[in-house]
Each structure stands twice: as structure tokens, then as C-alpha cells.
Write an enzyme that holds these catalytic residues in place. Sequence first.
Site, PDB file in Angstrom:
ATOM      1  N   PRO A  95      42.289   2.770  93.293  1.00 16.41           N
ATOM      2  CA  PRO A  95      41.530   1.685  93.925  1.00 16.41           C
ATOM      3  C   PRO A  95      40.736   0.910  92.897  1.00 16.41           C
ATOM      4  O   PRO A  95      40.168   1.487  91.967  1.00 16.41           O
ATOM      5  CB  PRO A  95      40.607   2.428  94.897  1.00 16.41           C
ATOM      6  CG  PRO A  95      40.441   3.788  94.299  1.00 16.41           C
ATOM      7  CD  PRO A  95      41.761   4.099  93.647  1.00 16.41           C
ATOM      8  N   GLY A  99      35.333   3.523  90.805  1.00 15.61           N
ATOM      9  CA  GLY A  99      34.765   4.526  89.926  1.00 15.61           C
ATOM     10  C   GLY A  99      35.786   5.505  89.375  1.00 15.61           C
ATOM     11  O   GLY A  99      35.411   6.516  88.778  1.00 15.61           O
ATOM     12  N   LEU A 100      37.077   5.217  89.531  1.00 11.93           N
ATOM     13  CA  LEU A 100      38.123   6.120  89.061  1.00 11.93           C
ATOM     14  C   LEU A 100      38.805   5.619  87.791  1.00 11.93           C
ATOM     15  O   LEU A 100      39.843   6.130  87.401  1.00 11.93           O
ATOM     16  CB  LEU A 100      39.168   6.350  90.155  1.00 11.93           C
ATOM     17  CG  LEU A 100      38.669   6.997  91.452  1.00 11.93           C
ATOM     18  CD1 LEU A 100      39.827   7.232  92.405  1.00 11.93           C
ATOM     19  CD2 LEU A 100      37.935   8.299  91.170  1.00 11.93           C
ATOM     20  N   GLY A 101      38.209   4.630  87.146  1.00 14.55           N
ATOM     21  CA  GLY A 101      38.751   4.181  85.866  1.00 14.55           C
ATOM     22  C   GLY A 101      39.976   3.308  85.978  1.00 14.55           C
ATOM     23  O   GLY A 101      40.829   3.305  85.082  1.00 14.55           O
ATOM     24  N   SER A 102      40.076   2.512  87.048  1.00 14.22           N
ATOM     25  CA  SER A 102      41.291   1.716  87.243  1.00 14.22           C
ATOM     26  C   SER A 102      41.520   0.732  86.107  1.00 14.22           C
ATOM     27  O   SER A 102      42.662   0.546  85.658  1.00 14.22           O
ATOM     28  CB  SER A 102      41.232   0.971  88.582  1.00 14.22           C
ATOM     29  OG  SER A 102      40.128   0.081  88.634  1.00 14.22           O
ATOM     30  N   ALA A 104      40.564   0.914  82.903  1.00 14.15           N
ATOM     31  CA  ALA A 104      40.996   1.610  81.692  1.00 14.15           C
ATOM     32  C   ALA A 104      42.413   2.146  81.849  1.00 14.15           C
ATOM     33  O   ALA A 104      43.200   2.151  80.891  1.00 14.15           O
ATOM     34  CB  ALA A 104      40.029   2.739  81.361  1.00 14.15           C
ATOM     35  N   ALA A 105      42.761   2.604  83.055  1.00 14.58           N
ATOM     36  CA  ALA A 105      44.116   3.110  83.286  1.00 14.58           C
ATOM     37  C   ALA A 105      45.145   1.997  83.105  1.00 14.58           C
ATOM     38  O   ALA A 105      46.207   2.215  82.508  1.00 14.58           O
ATOM     39  CB  ALA A 105      44.222   3.718  84.677  1.00 14.58           C
ATOM     40  N   ASP A 146      35.542   6.229  80.110  1.00 16.04           N
ATOM     41  CA  ASP A 146      36.757   5.997  80.898  1.00 16.04           C
ATOM     42  C   ASP A 146      37.988   5.930  79.992  1.00 16.04           C
ATOM     43  O   ASP A 146      38.982   6.640  80.210  1.00 16.04           O
ATOM     44  CB  ASP A 146      36.644   4.698  81.695  1.00 16.04           C
ATOM     45  CG  ASP A 146      35.732   4.812  82.899  1.00 16.04           C
ATOM     46  OD1 ASP A 146      34.906   5.742  82.934  1.00 16.04           O
ATOM     47  OD2 ASP A 146      35.840   3.963  83.801  1.00 16.04           O
TER      48      ASP A 146
END
Length: 307
Positions: A95, A99-102, A104-105, A146
Site C-alpha cells: 500500500p 509505512g511499509l516502505g513502498s 523504497a521497494a 527503509d
Amino acid sequence: MESSAPGKVILCGEHSVVYGYPAMAAPVMGVRCRAWVEAAASGSGLSLVAVDLGERLALRAAPPDQPLAALARLVLAHLGCEEPDAVLTVHSDLPIAGGLGSGAAVSVAAARALAGFLGVTLSPAALSALAYEVEKLHHGTPSGIDNTVIAWERPVYFVKGQPPEVLAIPAPLRLLIADSGIGAVTREAVAAVRQRREAHPAYYEARFAQIGALVSAARAAWEQQDLPTLGQLLDANQALLAEIGVSTPRLEALITAARQAGALGAKLTGSGMGGNIIALVTAEGMPAVADALRVAGAVHVWQTITE
């Protein structure tokens, strides 16, 4: 050429990590961003496709602050390569603003795919450095955690300005990640905390120091395979995050639901003010906690095992 990169969760140490205190983070291997590069007609240059945003643009026409274009330019400069005739496409299950590092991913997956298309395998350190430059566009003054954990795809103990320490994993961590459904803009949250810290430096420094000590204790608990103590430390971290103003009633409701259903500990992850929470659970307790989070209104619930 296809590549992918995981999401990440911060186990403990949000916000204080920006000011030089330690943090621990782990990859979320089951929720990933994919990127692939395909050859295109001669003379067409590099096209960029962000599937989830419905965007397609030519690199040569993209503005400097467009994140995917900035990443492509950084990779080409790093490799000393001319712009290829190709299409770089990214698609993510992570998402945005969760806060899940989208961000940077996307950067790590895209950098790895583009470099691979050009015949180069980038090291985790190089991927992390390239992604960090793009993180500045997303977050203003990012900590760097991240891009570090996502590029290495391993749990890390991180202190800004120091080489990341990749952690050995003495015991698996079973985590549930619950999406509050409210977007979290890291740049805004970090800026708000900075503004409050400037107005009340003693108050914030005291809490950042407490979080830093808590991170060290959490690492020790994990190394000793003392998961109940680790859960208690996650709860303590959440209390301090609430004191610095980045929790919300929605996040607190999910955290309470997880704890009441048997989680060993629960807290927000990332910048807060929305986004996701994590709950540390046992194998036996995972289904009940997941159900409780859905009943409490979580938009999505993912599970990940760090082992």
C-alpha cells in the site's frame, strides 16, 4: 529482466532513528514490488510505467522530482550508461503511504531490474544508496532505514550514519500487519515531530533516548529468544510513540484489539498518523489475532515470518 523487492516493518525505533538513535527493522517477504524491463524500438529511449498509479512517461520528458525517473537517472549515472531503448514497468502489492516502505521497494526493485537489463548486478549497498537518494524526494529527511532493510532483505539494526548491522535470527518472529485504511505521509509526520521537538527539545529528547534504550533491550530479548519480553517492549515503544503525537484513535483501536486477542505485543509501524500496525504473535495465536483485527476494521491483514 524482472526483479522484486520486499516491504519492510520497523519493529521499534521510529522517529528517534532520524536523530541518531538505533532502530530495528525486518523485511516483509510476502508483500513485494515487482519491476521488469523490456526492450523497445530503436531510438525510443526509456519509458517508465507505474501500473498502480496509471502513469506512463518518457524519461527524457519526466521532471527531476518524479521518483521513478529520478531513480532511473541515478542508476544510469552510477553505471555510466546511456539511456537504453526500453520500457521499465513497476507494480506493487504494497500500500502507498502505509509505512511499509513502498517507495523504497519500488526504487530497489526498479534499480535492480534496470541494472540487470544493462548487464550489471548491483550490490545491496549500491541499491540502498541509490534508493536513499530517491527517499529524499518522498520523505525530505529520511533516516535511511527503509532502503537499507529492503535492499539487504534481512533484519537490520540501524543507526543513521553507520553501516547497517544485518542481524542473525535466533528465533522466528511471527508478525501480523494490519492496515488502518488511513494513509500515512512520512514526510509530514517527520516534519511535524521535528517542529514539536524544536519547540520542546527536552521533552522530545528524553523520549527519543527512552526509545533508543528500548531498541537495545528489544534486540537483546530477541537474541535471547525471549519473545514475551520483546512483546512488552513493543508495547512500551507504542506508548512513547503516542506521547510524541504520532498515534491515532484508529491505530490505538487496532492495537488494543490485537492485544486483547492474545498478541504478545503490538504497535504502529512507520511514521504513524495512519498506516499500519504490527502485532507479535505465536503460531497458535495468529488466527485469533488476525480475526480480531479484521473485526476491528483492518482493511488488510498480512502475515510475515522473519526466520
